[in-house]
Design a protein around this motif. Structure first.
Motif, PDB file in Angstrom:
ATOM      1  N   ALA A 135       0.827  -1.207   0.000  1.00 56.87           N
ATOM      2  CA  ALA A 135       0.000   0.000   0.000  1.00 56.87           C
ATOM      3  C   ALA A 135       0.864   1.260   0.000  1.00 56.87           C
ATOM      4  CB  ALA A 135      -0.932  -0.007   1.207  1.00 56.87           C
ATOM      5  N   VAL A 136       1.936   1.245   0.780  1.00 57.04           N
ATOM      6  CA  VAL A 136       2.840   2.394   0.802  1.00 57.04           C
ATOM      7  C   VAL A 136       3.524   2.564  -0.545  1.00 57.04           C
ATOM      8  CG1 VAL A 136       4.993   3.292   1.796  1.00 57.04           C
ATOM      9  CG2 VAL A 136       3.212   2.361   3.295  1.00 57.04           C
ATOM     10  N   ARG A 137       3.979   1.477  -1.139  1.00 60.81           N
ATOM     11  CA  ARG A 137       4.626   1.567  -2.461  1.00 60.81           C
ATOM     12  C   ARG A 137       3.654   2.146  -3.493  1.00 60.81           C
ATOM     13  NH1 ARG A 137       9.505  -0.438  -3.610  1.00 60.81           N
ATOM     14  NH2 ARG A 137      10.555  -1.895  -2.169  1.00 60.81           N
ATOM     15  N   ASP A 138       2.416   1.722  -3.462  1.00 57.16           N
ATOM     16  CA  ASP A 138       1.425   2.243  -4.403  1.00 57.16           C
ATOM     17  C   ASP A 138       1.208   3.743  -4.192  1.00 57.16           C
ATOM     18  OD1 ASP A 138       1.088  -0.249  -5.510  1.00 57.16           O
ATOM     19  OD2 ASP A 138      -0.800  -0.687  -4.472  1.00 57.16           O
ATOM     20  N   ALA A 139       1.133   4.164  -2.929  1.00 59.63           N
ATOM     21  CA  ALA A 139       0.927   5.587  -2.631  1.00 59.63           C
ATOM     22  C   ALA A 139       2.117   6.419  -3.082  1.00 59.63           C
ATOM     23  CB  ALA A 139       0.675   5.777  -1.142  1.00 59.63           C
ATOM     24  N   THR A 186       5.825  -5.355  10.123  1.00 58.17           N
ATOM     25  CA  THR A 186       6.256  -5.756   8.777  1.00 58.17           C
ATOM     26  C   THR A 186       7.579  -6.516   8.787  1.00 58.17           C
ATOM     27  OG1 THR A 186       7.490  -3.708   8.296  1.00 58.17           O
ATOM     28  CG2 THR A 186       5.107  -3.715   7.837  1.00 58.17           C
ATOM     29  N   GLY A 187       8.147  -6.722   9.956  1.00 58.77           N
ATOM     30  CA  GLY A 187       9.393  -7.483  10.044  1.00 58.77           C
ATOM     31  C   GLY A 187      10.562  -6.826   9.335  1.00 58.77           C
ATOM     32  N   GLY A 188      10.598  -5.497   9.366  1.00 66.45           N
ATOM     33  CA  GLY A 188      11.678  -4.768   8.712  1.00 66.45           C
ATOM     34  C   GLY A 188      11.458  -4.493   7.241  1.00 66.45           C
ATOM     35  N   GLN A 189      10.390  -5.047   6.677  1.00 61.11           N
ATOM     36  CA  GLN A 189      10.165  -4.882   5.241  1.00 61.11           C
ATOM     37  C   GLN A 189       9.809  -3.444   4.868  1.00 61.11           C
ATOM     38  OE1 GLN A 189       7.779  -7.932   3.249  1.00 61.11           O
ATOM     39  NE2 GLN A 189       8.057  -9.262   5.019  1.00 61.11           N
ATOM     40  N   LEU A 190       9.094  -2.744   5.750  1.00 58.46           N
ATOM     41  CA  LEU A 190       8.744  -1.367   5.424  1.00 58.46           C
ATOM     42  C   LEU A 190       9.990  -0.487   5.432  1.00 58.46           C
ATOM     43  CD1 LEU A 190       6.636   0.718   4.724  1.00 58.46           C
ATOM     44  CD2 LEU A 190       6.199   1.048   7.162  1.00 58.46           C
ATOM     45  N   GLN A 191      10.843  -0.677   6.405  1.00 62.14           N
ATOM     46  CA  GLN A 191      12.082   0.095   6.448  1.00 62.14           C
ATOM     47  C   GLN A 191      12.927  -0.168   5.208  1.00 62.14           C
ATOM     48  OE1 GLN A 191      14.473  -0.557   9.928  1.00 62.14           O
ATOM     49  NE2 GLN A 191      15.915   1.070   9.436  1.00 62.14           N
ATOM     50  N   ALA A 192      13.005  -1.427   4.799  1.00 60.17           N
ATOM     51  CA  ALA A 192      13.767  -1.772   3.604  1.00 60.17           C
ATOM     52  C   ALA A 192      13.156  -1.146   2.355  1.00 60.17           C
ATOM     53  CB  ALA A 192      13.839  -3.290   3.457  1.00 60.17           C
ATOM     54  N   ALA A 193      11.826  -1.150   2.283  1.00 60.88           N
ATOM     55  CA  ALA A 193      11.152  -0.561   1.130  1.00 60.88           C
ATOM     56  C   ALA A 193      11.380   0.941   1.080  1.00 60.88           C
ATOM     57  CB  ALA A 193       9.664  -0.872   1.176  1.00 60.88           C
ATOM     58  N   CYS A 194      11.292   1.606   2.241  1.00 60.95           N
ATOM     59  CA  CYS A 194      11.515   3.051   2.276  1.00 60.95           C
ATOM     60  C   CYS A 194      12.951   3.388   1.889  1.00 60.95           C
ATOM     61  CB  CYS A 194      11.192   3.595   3.662  1.00 60.95           C
ATOM     62  SG  CYS A 194       9.422   3.671   4.012  1.00 60.95           S
ATOM     63  N   ALA A 195      13.905   2.589   2.360  1.00 62.46           N
ATOM     64  CA  ALA A 195      15.299   2.808   1.979  1.00 62.46           C
ATOM     65  C   ALA A 195      15.477   2.639   0.479  1.00 62.46           C
ATOM     66  CB  ALA A 195      16.200   1.841   2.743  1.00 62.46           C
ATOM     67  N   ASP A 196      14.818   1.636  -0.083  1.00 60.06           N
ATOM     68  CA  ASP A 196      14.887   1.384  -1.523  1.00 60.06           C
ATOM     69  C   ASP A 196      14.310   2.545  -2.324  1.00 60.06           C
ATOM     70  OD1 ASP A 196      15.196  -0.378  -3.915  1.00 60.06           O
ATOM     71  OD2 ASP A 196      13.004  -0.286  -3.907  1.00 60.06           O
ATOM     72  N   MET A 197      13.239   3.167  -1.782  1.00 61.11           N
ATOM     73  CA  MET A 197      12.587   4.271  -2.474  1.00 61.11           C
ATOM     74  C   MET A 197      13.191   5.628  -2.125  1.00 61.11           C
ATOM     75  SD  MET A 197       8.541   3.144  -2.343  1.00 61.11           S
ATOM     76  CE  MET A 197       8.495   2.887  -0.557  1.00 61.11           C
ATOM     77  N   GLY A 198      14.152   5.637  -1.178  1.00 63.28           N
ATOM     78  CA  GLY A 198      14.780   6.882  -0.782  1.00 63.28           C
ATOM     79  C   GLY A 198      13.878   7.788   0.023  1.00 63.28           C
ATOM     80  N   ILE A 199      13.051   7.184   0.886  1.00 59.65           N
ATOM     81  CA  ILE A 199      12.066   7.935   1.653  1.00 59.65           C
ATOM     82  C   ILE A 199      12.290   7.699   3.143  1.00 59.65           C
ATOM     83  CG2 ILE A 199       9.583   8.115   2.173  1.00 59.65           C
ATOM     84  CD1 ILE A 199       9.090   7.336  -0.737  1.00 59.65           C
ATOM     85  N   GLN A 200      12.166   8.755   3.937  1.00 57.40           N
ATOM     86  CA  GLN A 200      12.289   8.630   5.379  1.00 57.40           C
ATOM     87  C   GLN A 200      10.974   8.164   5.998  1.00 57.40           C
ATOM     88  OE1 GLN A 200      13.799  12.740   6.072  1.00 57.40           O
ATOM     89  NE2 GLN A 200      15.476  11.708   7.139  1.00 57.40           N
ATOM     90  N   MET A 201      11.071   7.606   7.202  1.00 54.24           N
ATOM     91  CA  MET A 201       9.894   7.146   7.921  1.00 54.24           C
ATOM     92  C   MET A 201      10.091   7.382   9.414  1.00 54.24           C
ATOM     93  SD  MET A 201      10.462   2.986   7.723  1.00 54.24           S
ATOM     94  CE  MET A 201       9.302   2.574   9.034  1.00 54.24           C
TER      95      MET A 201
END
Length: 208
Positions: free
Chosen positions: A63-67, A87-102
């Motif tokens: 959902a975050v990736r889509d947004a 998310t077991g670290g998956q959200l942090q990894a996704a944000c790092a991949d997209m270059g976005i802070q959280m």
């Protein structure tokens, strides 16, 4: 009940003048808007994903990736207002991949109290509620766990817990009374902690 609300604030600057989009859990909408208003954070806009994702962490990252894909071109910066949230670290990894802070932290219970303070408690027998979850206790806890239909499941789900900790973002006697009732329904001792907005406020007020 506003479990699927998508909220967008108004009055932000056009792209190129510091416009920031917050992609946030719908369970945090009220708190984010309060912080935004109190601190005159007019450069922040808000897009909330359905709060019910709180119960389905496997759906948060997609959902975050889509947004991000939908809104990235319209903003100077995006900021994800979720913690790890199961998310077991998956959200942090996704944000790092997209270059976005959280927001930093394992979940909202932690950053509301302050991540350092929460970690120091080391409470493995406490069940936590925030203002939002007190308001939505039946929709997000009682009914999804089937306790309304099968009250005998209470011991299976909550037999290892000793207390319910209500992390209060606001001083609201009605919410406190409702939180006490939630504790009684679960057969748990009750504790109220006034946290305010904790590290969430720090995170939002440092976005430039």
């Amino acid at each position: 009940m506003t479990t699927d609300a998508t909220l967008t604030t108004e009055g932000v600057a056009p792209k190129g003048e510091g416009r920031v989009l917050l992609i946030a859990c719908g369970a945090l909408a009220r708190e984010i808007l309060a912080i935004k208003t109190a601190n005159t954070l007019d450069h922040l806009d808000l897009q909330c994903l359905p709060a019910i994702l709180h119960n389905h962490p496997e759906r948060i990252v997609p959902a975050v990736r889509d947004a991000v894909a939908k809104h990235r071109d319209a903003y100077d910066q995006l900021f994800v207002v979720y913690a790890d949230c199961g998310t077991g670290g998956q959200l942090q990894a996704a944000c790092a991949d997209m270059g976005i802070q959280m927001v930093a932290g394992p979940h909202c219970y932690s950053f509301f109290e302050g991540n350092d303070i929460f970690a120091a408690h080391d409470e493995i027998t406490a069940f936590y509620l925030t203002d939002f979850l007190v308001r939505q206790f039946d929709a997000f806890v009682w009914e999804p766990l089937g306790l309304g239909r099968h009250p005998d499941l209470r011991d299976m789900y909550f037999g290892s817990y000793e207390k319910l900790v209500y992390q209060a973002q606001t001083d609201d006697p009605d919410l406190t009374e409702k939180a006490q009732d939630c504790a009684a329904r679960l057969g748990l001792a009750f504790e109220r902690r006034f946290t305010g907005y904790g590290d969430l406020k720090k995170a939002l007020t440092t976005i430039t």
